[in-house]
Design an enzyme around this catalytic site. Structure first.
Site, PDB file in Angstrom:
ATOM      1  N   GLU A  71      -9.202  -5.303  -4.108  1.00  0.00           N
ATOM      2  CA  GLU A  71      -8.589  -4.060  -3.648  1.00  0.00           C
ATOM      3  C   GLU A  71      -9.635  -2.973  -3.405  1.00  0.00           C
ATOM      4  OE1 GLU A  71      -5.647  -3.727  -2.733  1.00  0.00           O
ATOM      5  OE2 GLU A  71      -4.272  -4.970  -3.900  1.00  0.00           O
ATOM      6  N   HIS A 107      -7.684  -5.603   0.351  1.00  0.00           N
ATOM      7  CA  HIS A 107      -6.467  -4.811   0.409  1.00  0.00           C
ATOM      8  C   HIS A 107      -5.722  -5.127   1.704  1.00  0.00           C
ATOM      9  CE1 HIS A 107      -3.954  -1.323  -0.494  1.00  0.00           C
ATOM     10  NE2 HIS A 107      -4.134  -0.873   0.737  1.00  0.00           N
ATOM     11  N   SER A 118       0.833  -1.189   0.000  1.00  0.00           N
ATOM     12  CA  SER A 118       0.000   0.000   0.000  1.00  0.00           C
ATOM     13  C   SER A 118       0.878   1.253   0.000  1.00  0.00           C
ATOM     14  CB  SER A 118      -0.981  -0.043   1.171  1.00  0.00           C
ATOM     15  OG  SER A 118      -1.982   0.934   1.031  1.00  0.00           O
TER      16      SER A 118
END
Length: 502
Positions: free
Chosen positions: A308, A400, A195
């Site tokens: 995601e 995610h 990330s």
């Protein structure tokens, strides 16, 4: 009396004593730069101060200031105490070693506003048991890590706004200079992150200041949001100071602000989850560097997860609303997208897949093409495994960040997964970690196949291949050629203009 089995090393700053966790030696809370406090707030990190005698390195340091509840809910656990004095790192190394080992330096995620190197999912023990040395770091977060204001201009010889990225560079310099005493090979350093950590890896791949500081890179769920232009960052800095009651603020007034005032801020006064383009770290936007194929020519692994879009709600994005906006404003574009997503029903599901691919999946394609242009290998993956007991929770696939405990093989030792993992989950996690270590140990311009349950070739010129890590949420590894190629080609063309948080 000191424990005779406790590991002692002599760094350039002084001697450290850590502790032993089964067959791994651990050192926590090692300073890699001077505390960025007082007059050093919003300055490039300074060298760490040396010490006399034996320094205890058995507990994690304070984390950068952040929102604790937010980090516990979304960032991987409790970040503990906060302090501006947060520039510390942690090292895991096998207790028994004979030759210099590959080094893996982890940059945590959290939108550049939460996280810490000592959070439970990032324990380096399981990776170190595979004969690598693992380093995790803290870096400055939020406005302490990214800030621009006219009052701070001209204080240093170079323009600096990305203080967090300079922290990461300082940590890499420390690793280069010291890691040999921990058993690591300073000539084989893999930088990896997820990330915002992945976005940091990409930024350093694009930064002229990072040349030679690492030799390989892994990008987990990096995103395509554009960097914040320097001019916009300066305007936001002025507006923020005014919001906090400081019209025409001086540098001393800004540095006198207590750190906790920055964390309750909401738009437009919060920071973007992207670095600032236009300083010494990023003279030009990261995406521009990759579009021009001017990144550092090192082997890269890059990939993203099957859901995601699970993170979009954190940024206030209405998935169905994105499709409805297309319907109102760009009917032709919506028609083209529907051709690329046959059989997808409903605005919510279409929005989920389109936002996922525009913001995350496409970046792997862009980086692959940039690597092909400079003749550097690129391994691509798509993570789509869900723990067996969690299929009903993760309906649309891996969220995610879900890959992180698999990468660290920490799935069975962190909450809440330790409550429900099965033997098959743990076996799959071990296989994923093996691939990451294989990359750190073997990946090179010559060695372009990673061995495992499925031999994983790098993308080279005229080869576009991706490894599916998990297939339809179940265990399995499968190669796929030209993955989502038509979608990726379209989104690469439009991403610089249409990927935003607006």
């Amino acid at each position: 009396m000191q424990n005779p089995s406790a590991p002692v090393v002599a760094t350039r700053q002084g001697a450290l004593i850590g502790f032993t966790d089964k067959d791994v030696h651990v050192w926590c809370g090692i300073p890699y730069a001077a505390p960025p406090v007082g007059s050093l707030r919003w300055r490039a990190p300074q060298p760490p101060v040396s010490w006399e005698g034996l320094r205890q390195a058995t507990t994690f340091s304070a984390s950068s200031w952040q929102n604790s509840e937010y980090c516990q809910a979304l960032g991987g656990g409790d970040p503990g105490q906060f302090s501006e004095d947060c520039l510390y790192l942690n090292v895991w190394s096998p207790a028994t070693r004979s030759t210099p080992l590959p080094v893996m330096v982890w940059l945590h995620g959290g939108g550049f506003t939460i996280g810490a190197g000592g959070l439970p999912p990032y324990s380096g023990r399981a990776l170190a048991q595979r004969d690598v040395v693992v380093v995790t770091i803290n870096y400055r977060l939020g406005h302490l890590g990214f800030f621009a204001h006219p009052a701070l201009e001209g204080e240093e010889e170079r323009v600096v706004h990305n203080f967090a990225l300079l922290d990461q560079l300082a940590a890499l310099n420390w690793v280069r200079d010291n890691i040999a005493v921990f058993g690591g090979d300073p000539h084989n350093i893999t930088l990896f992150g997820e990330s915002a950590g992945a976005r940091s890896v990409l930024s350093l791949l694009a930064s002229p200041l990072a040349e030679g500081l690492f030799h390989k890179a892994i990008v987990q769920s990096g995103y395509t949001l554009p960097d914040t232009p320097r001019e916009q960052a300066l305007e936001k800095g002025v507006a923020l100071a005014a919001h906090l009651g400081l019209e025409n603020a001086t540098a001393d007034q800004l540095r006198a602000l207590p750190p906790e005032v920055f964390w309750p801020l909401i738009a437009p006064h919060n920071i973007a989850p992207t670095p600032i383009a236009g300083d010494c770290v990023l003279p030009e936007p990261m995406l521009d560097v990759f579009f021009a194929a001017r990144q550092h020519p090192v082997p890269v692994m890059i990939g993203s997860n099957s859901d995601e879009a699970s993170v979009m709600a954190v940024f206030g994005i209405d998935l169905a609303g994105q499709i409805q906006k297309l319907r109102r404003e760009r009917r032709f574009g919506l028609g083209l997208i529907k051709l690329l997503y046959p059989g997808v029903k409903g605005d919510e599901e279409l929005g989920r897949q389109v936002c996922r691919d525009m913001a995350f999946t496409t970046l792997g394609y862009v980086v692959m093409q940039a690597q092909q242009r400079i003749g550097a290998p690129c391994w691509r993956y798509w993570f789509d495994y869900v723990a067996e007991a969690e299929h009903a929770t993760y309906i649309n696939g891996a969220w995610h960040g879900n890959e992180v405990p698999y990468v660290f093989d920490s799935l069975g030792s962190v909450e809440p997964s330790r409550q429900y993992v099965t033997a098959r989950d743990l076996q799959f996690s071990a296989q994923v970690a093996d691939y990451w270590v294989s990359f750190a140990r073997h990946a090179s311009h010559i060695h372009d196949v990673l061995h495992g349950p499925t031999n994983w070739p790098a993308c080279r010129k005229r080869r576009d291949v991706l490894l599916r890590i998990g297939v339809n949420k179940h265990a399995g590894f499968r190669l796929e050629n030209r993955f989502m190629r038509a979608r990726m080609s379209l989104f690469k063309r439009v991403m610089k203009h249409h990927v935003s948080l607006d």
